[in-house]
Scaffold this motif. Structure first.
Motif, PDB file in Angstrom:
ATOM      1  N   LEU A 159       6.420   8.756   3.412  1.00 27.70           N
ATOM      2  CA  LEU A 159       7.289   7.732   2.801  1.00 27.70           C
ATOM      3  C   LEU A 159       8.612   7.632   3.562  1.00 27.70           C
ATOM      4  O   LEU A 159       9.067   6.531   3.897  1.00 27.70           O
ATOM      5  CB  LEU A 159       7.559   8.055   1.322  1.00 27.70           C
ATOM      6  CG  LEU A 159       8.549   7.119   0.614  1.00 27.70           C
ATOM      7  CD1 LEU A 159       8.020   5.686   0.541  1.00 27.70           C
ATOM      8  CD2 LEU A 159       8.896   7.629  -0.780  1.00 27.70           C
TER       9      LEU A 159
ATOM     10  N   ALA B  71       0.821  -1.216   0.000  1.00 30.62           N
ATOM     11  CA  ALA B  71       0.000   0.000   0.000  1.00 30.62           C
ATOM     12  C   ALA B  71       0.855   1.267   0.000  1.00 30.62           C
ATOM     13  O   ALA B  71       0.398   2.330  -0.430  1.00 30.62           O
ATOM     14  CB  ALA B  71      -0.938  -0.003   1.205  1.00 30.62           C
ATOM     15  N   VAL B  72       2.094   1.171   0.469  1.00 30.98           N
ATOM     16  CA  VAL B  72       2.990   2.339   0.463  1.00 30.98           C
ATOM     17  C   VAL B  72       3.431   2.696  -0.971  1.00 30.98           C
ATOM     18  O   VAL B  72       3.924   3.793  -1.234  1.00 30.98           O
ATOM     19  CB  VAL B  72       4.214   2.101   1.392  1.00 30.98           C
ATOM     20  CG1 VAL B  72       5.213   3.239   1.329  1.00 30.98           C
ATOM     21  CG2 VAL B  72       3.764   1.901   2.844  1.00 30.98           C
TER      22      VAL B  72
ATOM     23  N   SER C  41       4.449   8.117  -6.789  1.00 32.58           N
ATOM     24  CA  SER C  41       4.269   9.567  -6.992  1.00 32.58           C
ATOM     25  C   SER C  41       5.606  10.313  -6.944  1.00 32.58           C
ATOM     26  O   SER C  41       5.683  11.494  -7.292  1.00 32.58           O
ATOM     27  CB  SER C  41       3.272  10.140  -5.986  1.00 32.58           C
ATOM     28  OG  SER C  41       3.898  10.482  -4.779  1.00 32.58           O
ATOM     29  N   LEU C  42       6.670   9.620  -6.519  1.00 31.33           N
ATOM     30  CA  LEU C  42       8.005  10.222  -6.548  1.00 31.33           C
ATOM     31  C   LEU C  42       8.465  10.495  -7.978  1.00 31.33           C
ATOM     32  O   LEU C  42       9.169  11.477  -8.229  1.00 31.33           O
ATOM     33  CB  LEU C  42       9.010   9.260  -5.921  1.00 31.33           C
ATOM     34  CG  LEU C  42       9.448   9.488  -4.503  1.00 31.33           C
ATOM     35  CD1 LEU C  42      10.289   8.305  -4.031  1.00 31.33           C
ATOM     36  CD2 LEU C  42      10.250  10.762  -4.396  1.00 31.33           C
TER      37      LEU C  42
ATOM     38  N   MET D 164       2.957   6.171  -2.555  1.00 34.96           N
ATOM     39  CA  MET D 164       3.901   7.251  -2.216  1.00 34.96           C
ATOM     40  C   MET D 164       5.179   7.127  -3.033  1.00 34.96           C
ATOM     41  O   MET D 164       5.818   8.128  -3.352  1.00 34.96           O
ATOM     42  CB  MET D 164       4.256   7.197  -0.722  1.00 34.96           C
ATOM     43  CG  MET D 164       3.088   7.477   0.192  1.00 34.96           C
ATOM     44  SD  MET D 164       3.589   7.302   1.941  1.00 34.96           S
ATOM     45  CE  MET D 164       2.168   6.398   2.555  1.00 34.96           C
ATOM     46  N   VAL D 165       5.563   5.891  -3.335  1.00 32.12           N
ATOM     47  CA  VAL D 165       6.785   5.680  -4.126  1.00 32.12           C
ATOM     48  C   VAL D 165       6.527   6.040  -5.592  1.00 32.12           C
ATOM     49  O   VAL D 165       7.327   6.718  -6.232  1.00 32.12           O
ATOM     50  CB  VAL D 165       7.264   4.212  -4.011  1.00 32.12           C
ATOM     51  CG1 VAL D 165       8.488   3.981  -4.887  1.00 32.12           C
ATOM     52  CG2 VAL D 165       7.563   3.858  -2.559  1.00 32.12           C
TER      53      VAL D 165
ATOM     54  N   SER E 296       3.656  14.080   0.268  1.00 32.01           N
ATOM     55  CA  SER E 296       3.553  12.625   0.448  1.00 32.01           C
ATOM     56  C   SER E 296       4.932  11.983   0.614  1.00 32.01           C
ATOM     57  O   SER E 296       5.035  10.803   0.967  1.00 32.01           O
ATOM     58  CB  SER E 296       2.782  11.980  -0.701  1.00 32.01           C
ATOM     59  OG  SER E 296       3.618  11.669  -1.784  1.00 32.01           O
TER      60      SER E 296
END
Lengths: 216, 216
Positions: free
Chosen positions: B198, A187-188, A194-195, A191-192, B194
């Protein structure tokens, strides 16, 4: 260990295959096997010239899944669901998504699917026994391909399968100077993922190229 | 140049004030001016011992806005809307949001408001003539406070006001070894905010402390 790359002749896949080949058996998958064969022939010549005794093997995307223990989905987000529909045999395979759902508008925007991220969509589409991880999201295609450059980057890895995550982190830590970081459950991955549009914006507004990250 | 810190006695604000004081006039704002006075007295003693000739000035949050050219909102997201309601005078001020809307659940989660990010919410609440930027989102409170440590981090800055963004980037580049990067318009701030959950996940799952980032 055998690593299969679905979309292994694409922009990201090609450089990834070259970086993996000195350490692992790499199956370069493609929809058109002929394309994979040409790519592997060129790749093997380059690797030989650089003193590596290793081989890229050409394969269909399906064979790149069937014969491998780790499968990397090196395909753009817009082809993800369509490509996975044509493939099978993911049970018990470690499946790595480096995919970033994004669009170029006025600037680069993160546009996740309703599941929350590309990796979560992969998990939803594939059978429950597929061991889905996200990794390699923030490394630019050009950097994969620039074999004379070390890759001095941090690579966050997400998965709900702890053992699969450990194996993917080991693979990462053998490539150039990449350093794997456990980023937690799948689920994280939102965030990755969107980097990457953030890094593309940074590159654009600061006139840089192929920006990557390091955690420190 | 005068920089006012709303919430200047809080976890982030206190260290931020200490790092800014050698370069700028810093107004440490607080809801309770007495708290600001104690914090400034301690801070000034520490700065003097370290050989700096500079002064932190205690202020109410309102005075920290009125007397400053740049206002940093060093407040937690949960207090953001409530605090801004009690304050005024933001016209033509550069207002910096380092705020990250997030929650600790099973892991750290990015929980943006309907506007898309904390910075976009700030923009919505404040008058149109406030010059809103986001910056400093990913630097941990402990790192701000550890005055013996250099801050070797990248700092993405977002704003729709190009001149305000340039000024904030200049401020950033004077602090320790921070390096400012133009991350584009304020809408990009969601991707920046976000990053912090992270980084907290990375810290947690890899048993690290106060993880920051570098673009490279």
């Amino acid at each position: 260990m055998k690593i299969g790359i679905v979309g292994g002749t694409g922009d990201i896949g090609e450089g990834m295959a070259m970086r993996l080949a000195p350490h692992f058996d790499v199956l370069v998958g493609s929809r058109e096997k002929e394309k994979a064969e040409i790519s592997c022939q060129q790749g093997n010549e380059t690797l030989k010239k650089r003193g590596h005794e290793c081989y890229l093997s050409a394969a269909s995307n399906q064979k790149a899944i069937d014969d491998a223990e780790i499968v990397i989905l090196a395909i753009p987000f817009r082809h993800l669901a369509g490509t996975l529909e044509t493939l099978h045999g993911f049970d018990d395979k470690i499946v790595v998504s480096p995919i970033n759902p994004m669009e170029k508008r006025e600037f680069f925007v993160f546009v996740p699917p309703p599941e929350g991220s590309a990796a979560l969509l992969v998990k939803k589409i594939l059978p429950e026994r597929a061991r889905v991880c996200s990794a390699f999201n923030t490394i630019a295609a050009n950097k994969w391909k620039a074999l004379d450059e070390e890759l001095v980057y941090s690579v966050p890895v997400c998965s709900d399968d702890a053992a699969a995550k450990q194996q993917v982190m080991k693979v990462i830590n053998t490539i150039s100077k990449l350093q794997a970081f456990d980023a937690g459950p799948l689920a994280v991955s939102a965030m990755v993922e969107s980097l990457t549009p953030l890094l593309l914006n940074i590159a654009r507004y600061n006139r840089m190229r192929d920006v990557g990250i390091q955690f420190r």
